[in-house]
Structures are given as C-alpha cells and as structure tokens.
Design a protein around this motif. Sequence first.
Motif, PDB file in Angstrom:
ATOM      1  N   LYS B 111      32.109  41.744  24.823  1.00 23.35           N
ATOM      2  CA  LYS B 111      32.262  40.293  24.959  1.00 23.35           C
ATOM      3  C   LYS B 111      31.414  39.744  26.092  1.00 23.35           C
ATOM      4  O   LYS B 111      31.491  38.558  26.391  1.00 23.35           O
ATOM      5  N   SER B 112      30.640  40.608  26.730  1.00 25.47           N
ATOM      6  CA  SER B 112      29.835  40.185  27.875  1.00 25.47           C
ATOM      7  C   SER B 112      30.691  39.447  28.899  1.00 25.47           C
ATOM      8  O   SER B 112      30.375  38.348  29.329  1.00 25.47           O
ATOM      9  N   LEU B 113      31.791  40.074  29.224  1.00 29.28           N
ATOM     10  CA  LEU B 113      32.720  39.428  30.141  1.00 29.28           C
ATOM     11  C   LEU B 113      32.946  40.330  31.345  1.00 29.28           C
ATOM     12  O   LEU B 113      33.135  41.530  31.194  1.00 29.28           O
ATOM     13  N   GLU B 114      32.926  39.706  32.511  1.00 30.92           N
ATOM     14  CA  GLU B 114      33.283  40.488  33.675  1.00 30.92           C
ATOM     15  C   GLU B 114      34.802  40.467  33.820  1.00 30.92           C
ATOM     16  O   GLU B 114      35.430  39.421  33.676  1.00 30.92           O
ATOM     17  N   ILE B 115      35.388  41.598  34.101  1.00 34.80           N
ATOM     18  CA  ILE B 115      36.831  41.640  34.302  1.00 34.80           C
ATOM     19  C   ILE B 115      37.065  41.908  35.777  1.00 34.80           C
ATOM     20  O   ILE B 115      36.719  42.977  36.276  1.00 34.80           O
ATOM     21  N   GLU B 116      37.614  40.924  36.463  1.00 36.14           N
ATOM     22  CA  GLU B 116      37.771  41.141  37.899  1.00 36.14           C
ATOM     23  C   GLU B 116      38.968  42.038  38.170  1.00 36.14           C
ATOM     24  O   GLU B 116      39.864  42.186  37.341  1.00 36.14           O
ATOM     25  N   GLU B 117      38.953  42.611  39.368  1.00 35.66           N
ATOM     26  CA  GLU B 117      39.957  43.612  39.702  1.00 35.66           C
ATOM     27  C   GLU B 117      41.252  43.001  40.221  1.00 35.66           C
ATOM     28  O   GLU B 117      42.214  43.709  40.476  1.00 35.66           O
ATOM     29  N   LYS B 118      41.264  41.697  40.411  1.00 39.12           N
ATOM     30  CA  LYS B 118      42.406  41.023  41.032  1.00 39.12           C
ATOM     31  C   LYS B 118      43.739  41.374  40.370  1.00 39.12           C
ATOM     32  O   LYS B 118      43.884  41.313  39.152  1.00 39.12           O
ATOM     33  N   ILE B 119      44.716  41.727  41.188  1.00 38.42           N
ATOM     34  CA  ILE B 119      46.046  42.053  40.673  1.00 38.42           C
ATOM     35  C   ILE B 119      46.788  40.755  40.377  1.00 38.42           C
ATOM     36  O   ILE B 119      47.037  39.962  41.276  1.00 38.42           O
ATOM     37  N   ASN B 120      47.134  40.531  39.119  1.00 40.91           N
ATOM     38  CA  ASN B 120      47.844  39.305  38.769  1.00 40.91           C
ATOM     39  C   ASN B 120      49.340  39.416  38.997  1.00 40.91           C
ATOM     40  O   ASN B 120      49.991  38.472  39.398  1.00 40.91           O
ATOM     41  N   LEU B 135      54.398  48.842  37.742  1.00 38.23           N
ATOM     42  CA  LEU B 135      53.349  48.387  36.838  1.00 38.23           C
ATOM     43  C   LEU B 135      52.506  47.370  37.582  1.00 38.23           C
ATOM     44  O   LEU B 135      53.038  46.523  38.297  1.00 38.23           O
ATOM     45  N   SER B 136      51.202  47.455  37.427  1.00 37.29           N
ATOM     46  CA  SER B 136      50.340  46.437  38.012  1.00 37.29           C
ATOM     47  C   SER B 136      49.360  45.997  36.934  1.00 37.29           C
ATOM     48  O   SER B 136      48.986  46.787  36.075  1.00 37.29           O
ATOM     49  N   THR B 137      48.968  44.751  36.983  1.00 40.35           N
ATOM     50  CA  THR B 137      48.037  44.291  35.957  1.00 40.35           C
ATOM     51  C   THR B 137      46.974  43.365  36.541  1.00 40.35           C
ATOM     52  O   THR B 137      47.249  42.619  37.485  1.00 40.35           O
ATOM     53  N   ASN B 138      45.793  43.446  35.982  1.00 42.03           N
ATOM     54  CA  ASN B 138      44.790  42.414  36.243  1.00 42.03           C
ATOM     55  C   ASN B 138      44.716  41.546  34.989  1.00 42.03           C
ATOM     56  O   ASN B 138      45.706  41.425  34.262  1.00 42.03           O
ATOM     57  N   ASP B 139      43.575  40.941  34.711  1.00 41.58           N
ATOM     58  CA  ASP B 139      43.522  40.035  33.562  1.00 41.58           C
ATOM     59  C   ASP B 139      43.701  40.756  32.226  1.00 41.58           C
ATOM     60  O   ASP B 139      44.169  40.181  31.251  1.00 41.58           O
TER      61      ASP B 139
END
Lengths: 587, 510
Positions: B111-120, B135-139
């Motif tokens: 998808k040519s998408l950057e997935i940032e590492e930020k924990i949501n 459990l931890s999640t980013n986007d």
Amino acid sequence: MSTVEAPLYPIAVLIDELKNDDIQLRLNSIRRLSTIARALGEDRTRSELIPFLSENNDDDDEVLLAMAEELGVFVPYVGGVEHAHVLLTPLETLCTVEETCVRDKAVESLCKIGSQMRENDLIERFTPLVKRLAAGEWFTARVSACGLFHIAYPSAPETLKTELRSIYGQLCQDDMPMVRRSAASNLWKFAGTVESAHLKADIMQMFEDLTQDDQDTVRLLAVEGCAALGKLLEPQDCAARILPVIVNFSQDKSWRVRYMVANQLYELCEALGPEPIRTDLLPAYVRLLRDNEAEVRIAAAGKVTKFCQILSPELAIQHILPCVKELSLDSSQHVRAALASVVMGMAPVLGKDATIEQLLPIFLSLLKDEFPDVRLNIISKLDQVNQVIGIDLLSQSLLPAIVELAEDRHWRVRLAIIEYIPLLANQLGVGFFDDKLGGLCMQWLQDKVYSIRDAAAKNLKHLAEEFGPDWAMQHIIPQVLEIANDSHYLHRMTLLRAISLLGPVMGSEITCSKLLPVVVNASKDRVPNIKFNVAKVLQSLISVVDQSVVEKTIRPCLVELSEDPDVDVRYFAVQGLQSIDQVTMSS
Amino acid sequence: MNNGGAEAAVAPVGGPQPLEWKFSQVFGERTAGEEIQDVDIISAIEFNRTGDHLATGDRGGRVVLFERTDTLDHVGQRRDLEKMDYPINRHPLFRYKTEFQSHEPEFDYLKSLEIEEKINKIRWCQSAYGALSLLSTNDKTIKFWKVQEKQVKKVCDLNVDSTKAMGNGPIVGSSISTSSKQYMANGGCTSNDFSLPNGGLPSLRLPMVTTLETKLMARCRRIYSHAHDYHINSISNNSDGETFISADDLRINLWNLEISNQSFNIVDVKPANMEDLTEVITSAEFHPIHCNMLAYSSSKGSIRLVDMRQSALCDIHIKLFEEQEAPGSRSFFTDIIASISDIKFAKDGRHILSRDYLTLKLWDINMDSGPVATFQVHEYLRPKLCDLYENDSIFDKFECCLSGDGLRVATGSYSNLFRVFGCSEGSKEATTLEANKNPMRRQGLTASRPSRSLGSPSGVVRRGKGADNSAVDANGNTFDFTTKLLHLAWHPTENSIACAASNSLYMYYA
C-alpha cells in the motif's frame, strides 16, 4: 576441564548443549534426552538428570514443550515403572507454566506415566500432585489439574475419592473462567472413572452448575461434553438429566451455544433411545434449522443427512424435508453451500419415490444457485443420488451448471470443477461425456491460468484411465497433438506435460507411434523452455518405452539437446542421459 | 502527622468531600529549556488489574513498566500499623521496572504506507506464574508481550573443554572445521549405534549451572497482524480471559489470545460505497463482567452496546446512547465536537464514561434517553472553536478514566491541565489540576478550590463566559494548545492518577 575419549565425544557434546546459548542446539539435545539418559545410566538419570531438568523450567517455550513430550516416554530410562514417580517433579513444574501448549503436553505426559504407575505410587505420589496443582496459586496449575483427575481417581481409596470429587466440584466453580473451562472440557473424562452412584449425584451436579455458568465460553464446553457424558448414563437417566439441558441449550441466548448444540445433537441421539429423539430432539433440531443466526443454520444444515439416517423416512419427510426446502432458498450462501454438501446423501434414506418427488426440485434449484460453491458441492456428491434415481433425471440441469462452472471467471472454481470431471465421467458414462464434455476438457488445456492447464492435463490422464486407451486414442490424442502447432509456447508446454502423463497410461506402442514423434519434433522448438521440457519428458518416457526405442530415438535427441546453447537445456539433457545410463546398467 | 492523615480524619459524613490532590512522583521530568524528542512523547498509559504495575507506551514504540514499591516490602509493617489503628499515610509509589521496544517503524510495500511505531494502546492481560503479560498495539499490529524474570546463568563443568570446543565443538562459531562438522552432523545420531554399558558412563557429567543474577526479559509471544485496513484505535480484553477485540475506524475484530493467524470480524460499519461514509468507530471496550457485551463509540457522538450472543455479525446494536441536540444550536462544529474520543466502562459495568471534545458524559447502560451527568471540561473553548479547527486541535483525542470506586471521573485538557469531577449524587466536585509538581497551583487562580466550589457551580463555566477569542482565559492565563494532556489513568483501587504531559509521567494522589 577433562577430556573425553573419542567415542564418547558426541554424547558429551550433546550433554553440554543442554545449556548452550543457541536454542536450536538445546532443542536438539532435549530431543535426544533418551540417549543422554542411557549414557548416564538409570541411577544417575534419576539422581542427576531429572533434578537437573526440574531446574530447567525457565527455558524457552519450545524447549519446555520438547521436554514435556520427552518425559512422557521416559519411564524405561529411569529404571522402569517402580521409579516412574521421579518424573512427576519436572512435569509438575511444567504444568504451571504460562504457555498453554507446554502445559497441555505436560498433562498428556503425566497421564501417560500415571496410567503405567503402580497403584501404591498413584496414591502416594500422583494424587498428592493432583491436589497440589488443584490448590495452586496460579490459575495455570489449576487448569492443568483438571486433566489429571481421571488418572488419579480409580485407584484411590474411598475417602480420597470423596475428596477428589469435592476438589473437582470446587474447580468447576473457580473464580477464573479458564479453570472452569478446563473443568468443563475434562468433565466427561473424569466422569468415565466415577462410580455410577456418584456419577448421578456429584458429577451431574457439577455438569448442571457448568451449564448455568455466566460465561458463554464455559457453557459452550459443557455442551461439547454432553454427548460423551450422556453415553456414560443409562438411557433413561440420560433422557432425564441431559435431555432437558440440551433442549434448553438449543434455545440459549447465545448463538455460539446453539451452534455447539447443532454440532453435537447427532452424537447425543446415539446415547438416547428413539422415543426422546422423536419427542424432544427432533423439534429442537428443527428449531436450529430455522435459527435466526446463519452460523447456527450452517452447522445444523451440515448434519441434515446424518440426522435423517437415524430417523424413520416418514419423520424425515414430514419434519426435516420442509426445512431442507427452506434452507435451499436461504439468504446466506454459506447455509446453502453447507446444505448442498450433504443433501445428496438424503436420497438413499428417503428412497426413490420421495427423492424424485421432493428432493429432485431441491437439487435442481441448488444446481442453478448463483454461488459457485453451492453448485460444486452438489456435483461433488453426484454418485450418491445416481444410485437411487439414476442420473438421467438430473442430466438436463447438470450440463448447463457444469458448462457455467467451467467458464467461471474465478480460476479456483474452474479448478474445482475439473477435479470432479473424472467422477462425472464415471457417473454419466462415455456417451454423454463425448457429446457434451469432451470439448471442455480440451478448452481447459489452453486456459490462461497455469494451475488450470496443469489440472486439465492431469484430468486427461484420469479420463484415459477411466475409459481405456482405445477411447483415448479416438477422443483425446488427436486433439491434444494438434496443440503442437499452437503459436503460444505455453500451450505447447502444456502439450508436453499432457504427453508425459498420458504416456504411461497409453502404453508403449501408442507412445512410440504417436507421442514420441511429437516430442522429438518439439526438441527443435525455438523456445528454450520448450526444449528443456522436452528433455524432462523424454526422461520420464524412458521407463515406458522399449530399450531399443530409447537408444534409437530418445538418446540421439537428448545428445543433441545436451549441446544446446542454453545452459538449462543442457542441464536437463545431461540429466536425461544419466538416467538412461542408470537404466541400462541396472538391466 | 502529615496532611493526608489529618484530612481523612476530619472528612464529614454525607457526600464525599472533594479530594485534595498532591504531587507524588514524576518520571522523565523535563528540565528547563530541554528539547522534547518526538519519540519520547507518551502515547498510552495503563494500570494493571491490581494496580501494582503501570505501563506506558510512547511514540518511539517503547513500552516502559513501573512497579509499585510501597506495598512490596512493607506488608508486615502495614499489618502492624493497621492493628494499632494508626492513621496510615500511604499512597502508591512506583519505580521504574523495565522497558522494551515493542514496535518498530515499518513499511507496507503493497500500500506504499509507512506504519509508525507509536504505541496507540496498552492493555494488561491476566498473568500467571509470576510473569507479566500485556498487549500493545500501533496502527496496524497488536503484540502480546510476556515480561518475566530470567536467571542469568553461568554454565561450567562441561564435558568438552571449552577452549577446545571453540574450535571443535558444534558451538555457534564463525569458523567450524570440517572435522567438527562431521561431529555436528552426527551429533546425536551416531550415539544410537553405541553399545552403552548398563551402568552408564561414569566419565560423563551434566553441566553445572550457577545462577548469577536475575534479569527481566520481555518476549513477544504472539503477533496479531494483517487484520486491519484502517488504523487501530482500541484494544480491549474480555473478562473470559481468552479473547480480546481490536477496533479500527470501520471494523471491530475478535481474537483469541492463543491464535494469532485468525480473527473474526464482529462489527463492520464500512458502507458499500465509501462516499456514503458518515460515521467512524472511535473507541471500543468490552464490558468488565459480561463477556458477551461490548460498547463502541462513534464520531457522531453515539455509543452502541452490542451483545455478541445475538448474532455472529454484531451490526445490530442492542442499545444506542446518544444525546439529542438542542434544536437551533447547530453549527459547523457541532458534528466535530460531538465525536467521542474515548469510552470507559466503570468497574461495576453499570456506567459508561465518554469523552467528546468539550465534555465528559456519564451514561447508565439502563438509561438510553441521555447521559446521567455531563461535565464541562473546558467550556471556555467554545468561542474559540474556529481557531481550534484551524490548527487541528479540535481533532485531539482526549482519554478519560474513572476511579475504582466509580465516584469520580477524570480527563485531560490543554496547558497540561486535567480535571477531576465527582459523579456521585449531589457532588459538586470539579477540580482543575496542572501536571507539574504543584498540581493545585491553578486552584487559586481559577477560584475552584474544593473548599469553595461546594457552594458554587464549577468555576470553569463562569470563566468560559468571559473568554474572548485570544488564547487567554478570564484569569489572564494563556492557554497553550501544544501542551495537551491526552492520556491519563486512574489507579484501580486507590485515589491516584497517572498522567502524561508530553514525555513526562506525573503521578498524583489524594
């Protein structure tokens, strides 16, 4: 540091690697634990290796899993059954770890060991272990405990038995849903070992408690054990105690519970007599067939044939058939697909007249379904209905359905129908096949998807097997060989594939006279991919044709290819020549 | 004796007294003039069930764990104190425990998408055997972590000389001689051919292991990925201890903790045509007691309660909570500020707290006609919505939390402020605190000191009336829209709040 004599070196390394930093090496050592144990001898295995392993409990999950498994078959290495109890210590620790699969394996191994142990050891060593786990601080220990009661119980003296039953009752009411789930799913195992008086009192009480649990997931598992538990009871007790629960569950608020009932109902019928089936289970089943939730209808529809088999044909026609009609028009394609995969099986149960009158319209409507899986499922079970009413009645509708599937735009659908062609050919007979389906089989050879072309080639082989070489000579070979002149190299490649498959079926004579010349001709193709495939096909035909033909035709052709400018062609040609040499040498 | 004890002693009978908040601790305090690194900004805070542990996640994909210290060592002492009926002034104290890198920046090539590492979001799981799990999640990707003490061991007394082993043994080495490779290949296989004497081989011995120290190790046990087309905004554990949900803008998926390669879609609000899209999911949470119920909030200000027993696809809600808007009050911003940024169930499962841009609302799940209470968080911003829209602040996602006893609620605001409201019957408690070492400093300025706020309604509402378009409130305080307090959590059993002011974690108690 000592030095080890050369022959012992591998074992020494193996032992050292129990503590290596590399997990793969540790795993390897654990898998060879029996070798290490034999090298150490029984005494030192008991006094050193087992305590050593007991302390190894914070290793990676993969290593612990392997250890739990190995220990299950370790009784011979610790000196036989009388020493089996030393294995309990490391396994008890493994029963409390967090990873579920390790715990499950440890429980499995404990059961294996426990079933070999002497009665005295069971009472003095095994049962205390079960009690310790059941009183464990962490829920993981209590979860594991539930799976061990059926081993400990039979040999326990009367007072201990009472205690064990009461502990299990507490586990069924544990605070943690995980423990209650484990208690629910192991209940039938435990119940199998309990005396029938207590079975009716204590166990049934636990069962009833579990069936009223707040958590759906616990109730689900209680349903799952219903059938097994029911088989332990006398039919009249089963009807009195289990049946009301099941009937209740079939109207549970949670669709997942109803789904489970739909899956289990048939099993439970086996435990009950015909009368409760007619009065209670049949209405419950009919309700499930008409459930609001599609998932429940899918599960129920999938059991329709099995259920009809235990009913009388009259009841099936009267109660089930109307539902089947409704399901064949269900709004969910998955329900219709589930129905289509079993509905043909109803034909033998209902008999010829009812099938023609009632089922045939359903078959026909499913054959015209807009969803390809539904049609495919009907076609896949054609043989069942053919035995009852013959295929002629269906063939009118069958053909359009097949043709449409054969041209479906999803290649997976086309692939599925190709795989049923041999079955169809067998059921429909040569005459019908020649008229209608022969063309399709050739058409697939030139499909734009490789998997279809490949499947089409295999299909030709199956057809040749089904109808014999003579038929194939007339109906397959000429059309196939025409492809040799196709302008598309991928089609020519499919031809080679077909030849390599057909050769062994057609026999030496036809291969030499018809197939081989085409292959040899193809070796002059301008596309290297064709040429190295020629080399591969020639190699596969070596075993089909006579030695003389190999020397006269195949070898020269391969020799020529082995001097080809293309490296791949040369490679496969040389491989072909080598296998000729091998065959010559061995003969 | 100190203040806390004395105050508790004079607490009047009747409605709960407003709490006097005191500073407890700060982690990662910003020094004057210190530049904040974006990766250090805290993006998630969560206490575990017992309140003995606290986890924070940041934009750099790290998870930091803290453990409570005041209950750890003094159990005996505490019991003695209680026996003496001596007023104990004990409030939760935490210390840094460990940290680990949970997520790394990734790139979705399809998808040519950057997935940032930020924990949501971070959610604790039920732990066993002394290990902590969360459990931890980013986007896009949810991970299941286990943090456990591992013994650092020294292995000695090997059979094969270690110096020799370097060259000869099949130990992971850069250069393995051919001869040793043979041994490696034969490793254990040949040994089966040995005729082993009955008594065993006395010259062989097991390695000796000496434990040097214990070290905390975080291991990623499972990765739940590729199930979300949109950004994950929430994860929530089920009370059954077996499943959890993850929600993105349009869908909610149900997972089994043990199974990472399959999930079930239970809510899907994606319209057939994306142009018809009017509403997205903003937050979702399981009911704390009933495993079959979950609630999710939407960008249109509604909360839907769903019963998973009814159907496999829970597109039909069993209850809908939304507030009827007053007629005539519609403006361009009505829909935007109605969007709910967070919902939380109260511990009893009876109430749901929701946060929209300007208010906190408390709902009773037995009453779907409207919220039982509405708290104005920063009503004085209403005239400034235009500016807030211009600088995108209006889309800030503030979280909210409830106290363990369900008597109070809290949420954040701008200028590193956060507010605590009493939600019990008749309570007028409305405290404004600032995330620094002197949390009550604001109180003097805003005249909402607990002692005085008893008689008057929340001072903030009055203040709002006088506010003009500049970012200066009635009391002359400038409001800083860049320092927003989005994340905070209430200790499950005590009156203690942890909140994040950019990269610093402040803790308060009352």
